[in-house]
Design an enzyme around this catalytic site. Structure first.
Site, PDB file in Angstrom:
ATOM      1  N   GLY A 253       2.880   4.329   7.374  1.00  0.00           N
ATOM      2  CA  GLY A 253       1.876   3.277   7.227  1.00  0.00           C
ATOM      3  C   GLY A 253       1.003   3.060   8.439  1.00  0.00           C
ATOM      4  N   PRO A 291       5.589   8.777   9.008  1.00  0.00           N
ATOM      5  CA  PRO A 291       4.124   8.701   9.078  1.00  0.00           C
ATOM      6  C   PRO A 291       3.437   9.876   8.398  1.00  0.00           C
ATOM      7  CG  PRO A 291       4.991   9.526  11.139  1.00  0.00           C
ATOM      8  CD  PRO A 291       6.189   9.234  10.272  1.00  0.00           C
ATOM      9  N   CYS A 360     -20.530  13.608 -11.842  1.00  0.00           N
ATOM     10  CA  CYS A 360     -21.204  12.715 -12.786  1.00  0.00           C
ATOM     11  C   CYS A 360     -20.426  11.413 -12.972  1.00  0.00           C
ATOM     12  CB  CYS A 360     -21.397  13.432 -14.107  1.00  0.00           C
ATOM     13  SG  CYS A 360     -22.499  14.826 -13.894  1.00  0.00           S
TER      14      CYS A 360
HETATM   15  N1  LLP Z   1       6.645   7.026   3.065  1.00  0.00           N
HETATM   16  C1  LLP Z   1       6.460   6.701   1.767  1.00  0.00           C
HETATM   17  C2  LLP Z   1       7.634   6.410   0.954  1.00  0.00           C
HETATM   18  C3  LLP Z   1       5.161   6.645   1.236  1.00  0.00           C
HETATM   19  O1  LLP Z   1       4.998   6.313  -0.041  1.00  0.00           O
HETATM   20  C4  LLP Z   1       4.051   6.945   2.051  1.00  0.00           C
HETATM   21  C5  LLP Z   1       2.684   6.883   1.535  1.00  0.00           C
HETATM   22  C6  LLP Z   1       4.296   7.303   3.385  1.00  0.00           C
HETATM   23  C7  LLP Z   1       5.603   7.325   3.866  1.00  0.00           C
HETATM   24  C8  LLP Z   1       3.200   7.677   4.350  1.00  0.00           C
HETATM   25  O2  LLP Z   1       2.303   6.643   4.555  1.00  0.00           O
HETATM   26  P1  LLP Z   1       1.170   6.787   5.682  1.00  0.00           P
HETATM   27  O3  LLP Z   1       1.861   6.917   6.998  1.00  0.00           O
HETATM   28  O4  LLP Z   1       0.371   8.001   5.374  1.00  0.00           O
HETATM   29  O5  LLP Z   1       0.374   5.561   5.565  1.00  0.00           O
HETATM   30  N2  LLP Z   1      -3.794   7.873  -0.791  1.00  0.00           N
HETATM   31  C9  LLP Z   1      -3.821   6.650  -0.013  1.00  0.00           C
HETATM   32  C10 LLP Z   1      -2.539   6.424   0.740  1.00  0.00           C
HETATM   33  C11 LLP Z   1      -1.326   6.416  -0.161  1.00  0.00           C
HETATM   34  C12 LLP Z   1      -0.021   6.316   0.606  1.00  0.00           C
HETATM   35  C13 LLP Z   1       1.123   6.563  -0.307  1.00  0.00           C
HETATM   36  N3  LLP Z   1       2.388   6.535   0.348  1.00  0.00           N
HETATM   37  C14 LLP Z   1      -5.037   6.681   0.911  1.00  0.00           C
HETATM   38  O6  LLP Z   1      -5.784   7.652   0.869  1.00  0.00           O
HETATM   39  O7  LLP Z   1      -5.272   5.731   1.645  1.00  0.00           O
END
Ligand code: LLP
Length: 433
Positions: A253, A291, A360
Site C-alpha cells: 500500500g 509492496p 471508443c
Molecule cells: N497485498 C495485497 C493482498 C494486495 O491486494 C495488494 C494490492 C498489495 C499487497 C500491493 O499493494 P501496493 O503496494 O501495490 O499498493 N490497480 C490499482 C491498485 C490495486 C491494488 C490491489 N492490491 C491501481 O492501479 O491503483
C-alpha cells in the site's frame, strides 16, 4: 544531464530530450524493433528502491514480499529477487511466475479470497515444505486448505488475513482500492478471529505461522498505515499466546508521488511500523510487508506517439495518442492522474490540451495537461511502472504494448509489441463443439 526535480525517474537534458535510466526515450520510439506504445522500465532504480526498503529493516528478521500484480515482468521479479525480495501472489499464474523467476517457495505468500483447489495444491506442494504461507481470507477457507493439505499428504503453512475494519476515510485512497473496511470481501473480520483460531486448532494439516493484513493501495500517510498495523498487532499479541507465530505481515500500500505529493518512502512506512511493533511487545516476530507500487510505480513510463491533434473550439483541443485505456487503465478506472510530458520539449509557450487515446469510450481520457503549443511527436506518461502493463487488455482489437527493460544505461531486453495478427487469430480460433 541535468535532472528535472519534478520527475522521479526521468530527467531532461540541456537539449530538451527526456531520459530514463540513461537511455534517451526518443531513441526507443525510433527503434524499429520496439514499436509504440511501449512501457520502459529502469531496472537499476527498481533494484535501488528494493535495497533502500531492505535497509530500513536493519537487522530485524523480515521479508519484502513483492506484490507481483503490480508488474509481473519476469525480469523485474528476478531483479527484485536478487535484492532479497520474496513475492506476494494472488493466482496460480503468479505463483508459477514467481517460482520460475527464481523466488524460493518459502519466500512466497499467497493472498486472494477465492483460490481454486488446484492453485492451493500447487502452493502446498511447492518446494520442500510448500510456500511460506497461504494467506487465508475466511474461516471457511481454513477448512478447505486443511482438506487440500490432507489430500496432498502435507501440512500447509497459513497466515490469517485480518480485516481490521478500518474505515475507508482513514485510509484516504480511492474507494476501489481500499480493502480493510467492514464491507470489503477481504480478510477475516475481527469478530471471527476466535472461530478461525478454534478451527486452526482442530485442523492438524494446517500450521498457523503468521498474521497478515492489507488495507489498501496508494496510501500516502504513515498514520493511516499504522492504524491498520495497530489492529493487526493487537490481535497478533493474543494469537501469539496460543500459537507459535513466526511473523506479522502489514501488507503493501505504500504510495508514490504521482505529482500531487507523497513525501514518505516505503522505508519511512517500515521504520514507523517497526517502532509500533516493538511497542506491542512483538519483537520476537519477524516483520513482513507486501509492496507492489512502491517498488516499481515511479520507475516506469509509457511512451506513446501523438497520432492526431484536434481542435474543437478555442476551449477544446485534444492530443490523441496511440496509447489508450487498454494500455493504461488507471485514469479510466480510478480517475488517476499521470503526468504527461513530451519526449523532446520544443521551445515556446504551453497550452492546455485534453490528452486522450484511440479507444471508443469517453473514459479513454488521460486528463487536461499543459503541453507545448508547437508540434511534438511523442510523449511519456509518467509513473506507469505499477498496474500499467499488468492491467492492459486487447480491448478494441488492440495489441498489448511493448516493454523495454533498461539497465546499466542501456536497453537490456525488449518484449516486443504483441502482433495484432495473434489477436485476430485468437478471436477466430474455435474447436468443433
Ligand atoms: N497485498 C495485497 C493482498 C494486495 O491486494 C495488494 C494490492 C498489495 C499487497 C500491493 O499493494 P501496493 O503496494 O501495490 O499498493 N490497480 C490499482 C491498485 C490495486 C491494488 C490491489 N492490491 C491501481 O492501479 O491503483
Amino acid at each position: 544531464m541535468s535532472a528535472a526535480s519534478f520527475l522521479m525517474s526521468c530527467s531532461r537534458s540541456a537539449d530538451g530530450t527526456l531520459w530514463l535510466g540513461g537511455v534517451r526515450l526518443s531513441d526507443i520510439v525510433a527503434d524499429g524493433r520496439i514499436g509504440t506504445p511501449a512501457y520502459v522500465y529502469d531496472i537499476d532504480a527498481i533494484a535501488k528502491e528494493a535495497r533502500d526498503l531492505e535497509a530500513s529493516f536493519e537487522r530485524e528478521p523480515h521479508l519484502v514480499a513483492y506484490a507481483i500484480k503490480a508488474n509481473s515482468a519476469s525480469l523485474i521479479v528476478r531483479a527484485l529477487a536478487e535484492e532479497g525480495c520474496g513475492a506476494d501472489v494472488v493466482s496460480g499464474g503468479e505463483l508459477e511466475l514467481a517460482l520460475r523467476s527464481g523466488i524460493a517457495a518459502d519466500k512466497i505468500v499467497y493472498s486472494g479470497v477465492a483460490k481454486q483447489d488446484d492453485e492451493i495444491d500447487r502452493a502446498i506442494l511447492a518446494g520442500r515444505e510448500g510456500i511460506c504461507a497461504i494467506n487465508v481470507e475466511s474461516v471457511e477457507e481454513i477448512a478447505r486448505v486443511g482438506a487440500r493439505a490432507k489430500e496432498c499428504g502435507r501440512t500447509a503453512r497459513i497466515a490469517i488475513r485480518l480485516n481490521p475494519g478500518v474505515d475507508a476515510e482513514t485510509i484516504d485512497t480511492h474507494a476501489h482500492i481500499t480493502t480493510g473496511h467492514d464491507e470489503a470481501k477481504f480478510g477475516v473480520a475481527r469478530a471471527r478471529i476466535a472461530d478461525a483460531l478454534d478451527l486452526v486448532a482442530q485442523t492438524p494439516t494446517v500450521r498457523l505461522v503468521g498474521m497478515t493484513s492489507h488495507v489498501g493501495s496508494q496510501i500516502t500517510n504513515v498514520n493511516a498505515y499504522l492504524s491498520s498495523a495497530r489492529a493487526l498487532f493487537e490481535v497478533a499479541r493474543e494469537v501469539k499466546a496460543r500459537f507459535a507465530l513466526s511473523y506479522v505481515d502489514t501488507g503493501g500500500g505504500f504510495g508514490i508521488d504521482y505529482g500531487d505529493g507523497c513525501s514518505v518512502s516505503p522505508a519511512d512506512f517500515i521504520r514507523a511500523t517497526r517502532a509500533l511493533k516493538a511497542e506491542h511487545g512483538l519483537s520476537n516476530l519477524a516483520l513482513y510487508c507486501e509492496p507492489g507500487r512502491g517498488l516499481v510505480g515511479a520507475h516506469g513510463v509509457l511512451v506513446a506517439r501523438v497520432t492526431q491533434r484536434k481542435v474543437g473550439d478555442r476551449e477544446h483541443r485534444w492530443i490523441i495518442l496511440n496509447a489508450g485505456m487498454n494500455d493504461l487503465i488507471r485514469p479510466a478506472l480510478y480517475q488517476a492522474r499521470h503526468r504527461i510530458v513530451p519526449l523532446t520539449a520544443p521551445p515556446g509557450p504551453l497550452g492546455a490540451f485534453r490528452v486522450v487515446g484511440p479507444v471508443c469510450e469517453s473514459s479513454d481520457d488521460f486528463g487536461v495537461h499543459d503541453l507545448p503549443e508547437d508540434h511534438f511527436d511523442a510523449v511519456a506518461i509518467l509513473d506507469a511502472g505499477a498496474y500499467g502493463f499488468s492491467m492492459a487488455s486487447t480491448y478494441n482489437g488492440r495489441a498489448l504494448p511493448a516493454e523495454v527493460f533498461v539497465r546499466g544505461g542501456r536497453i537490456e531486453a525488449i518484449a516486443p509489441r504483441h502482433e495484432i495478427d495473434a489477436w485476430v487469430h485468437a478471436r477466430m480460433a474455435t474447436v468443433p463443439g
